[in-house]
Design an enzyme around this catalytic site. Structure first.
Site, PDB file in Angstrom:
ATOM      1  N   VAL A   8       0.987  -1.169   0.161  1.00 39.92           N
ATOM      2  CA  VAL A   8      -0.126  -0.187   0.115  1.00 39.92           C
ATOM      3  C   VAL A   8       1.099   1.188   0.640  1.00 39.92           C
ATOM      4  CG1 VAL A   8      -1.839  -0.855   1.061  1.00 39.92           C
ATOM      5  CG2 VAL A   8      -0.212  -0.203   1.952  1.00 39.92           C
ATOM      6  N   SER A   9       0.464   2.093  -0.193  1.00 45.75           N
ATOM      7  CA  SER A   9       1.063   3.584  -0.069  1.00 45.75           C
ATOM      8  C   SER A   9       1.605   4.659   0.207  1.00 45.75           C
ATOM      9  CB  SER A   9       0.514   4.656  -1.124  1.00 45.75           C
ATOM     10  OG  SER A   9       0.592   3.814  -2.929  1.00 45.75           O
ATOM     11  N   SER A  10       0.794   4.046   1.849  1.00 44.57           N
ATOM     12  CA  SER A  10       1.266   4.939   3.169  1.00 44.57           C
ATOM     13  C   SER A  10       1.002   4.324   4.329  1.00 44.57           C
ATOM     14  CB  SER A  10       0.107   5.918   3.057  1.00 44.57           C
ATOM     15  OG  SER A  10      -1.344   5.875   3.100  1.00 44.57           O
TER      16      SER A  10
END
Length: 143
Positions: A8-10
């Site tokens: 996931v990105s964050s």
């Protein structure tokens, strides 16, 4: 070996959906990280790519988990291929029911190239929306 990769990105995003799907498929080991797909040097992805051996399989639930840059995605595909491993993207059709290997490979390649283009285009749209949101917040005095 069957390896899974989830990203996931964050830090505030959740990997649960990806991990569940990868476990359902029966991974021997799952590599996971919370880091932007715009960053090519992702430690966990680098670890699993380095570990791949002939006959191994690397699973992701969707191509965007590997990245959103067409050129970098091509690099990952080639690295997996050159190691004699297989990349399995669970949300893509396999075309395994097509007997002609040339046609099967042709269709896979067209589909993969289309998805790579879509992944990079979506990243560009995300950046535009982020920039627009920042500009609106500045106008309202929020930043």
């Amino acid at each position: 070996m069957k390896y899974g990769y989830a990203r996931v990105s964050s830090q505030d995003q959740n990997l649960a959906r990806q991990l569940q799907r990868l476990k359902e498929v029966g991974m021997d080991r799952i590599y996971e990280e919370k880091i932007s797909g715009a960053i090519n040097e992702r430690p966990e992805l680098m670890k699993v790519l380095k570990r791949l051996e002939p006959g191994d399989e690397l699973y992701v639930i969707e191509m965007e988990r590997l990245g959103r840059n067409n050129e970098y995605l091509t690099h990952i595909f080639m690295e997996v291929y050159l190691k004699g491993a297989k990349l399995v993207i669970l949300d893509l059709p396999t075309f395994d029911d097509i007997d002609d290997a040339n046609m099967r490979n042709f269709l896979r390649n067209i589909f993969i190239e289309t998805k790579k283009f879509q992944a990079e285009s979506e990243r560009k749209r995300i950046r535009i929306r982020q920039r627009q949101g920042i500009e609106l917040a500045k106008k309202r005095g929020g930043l």
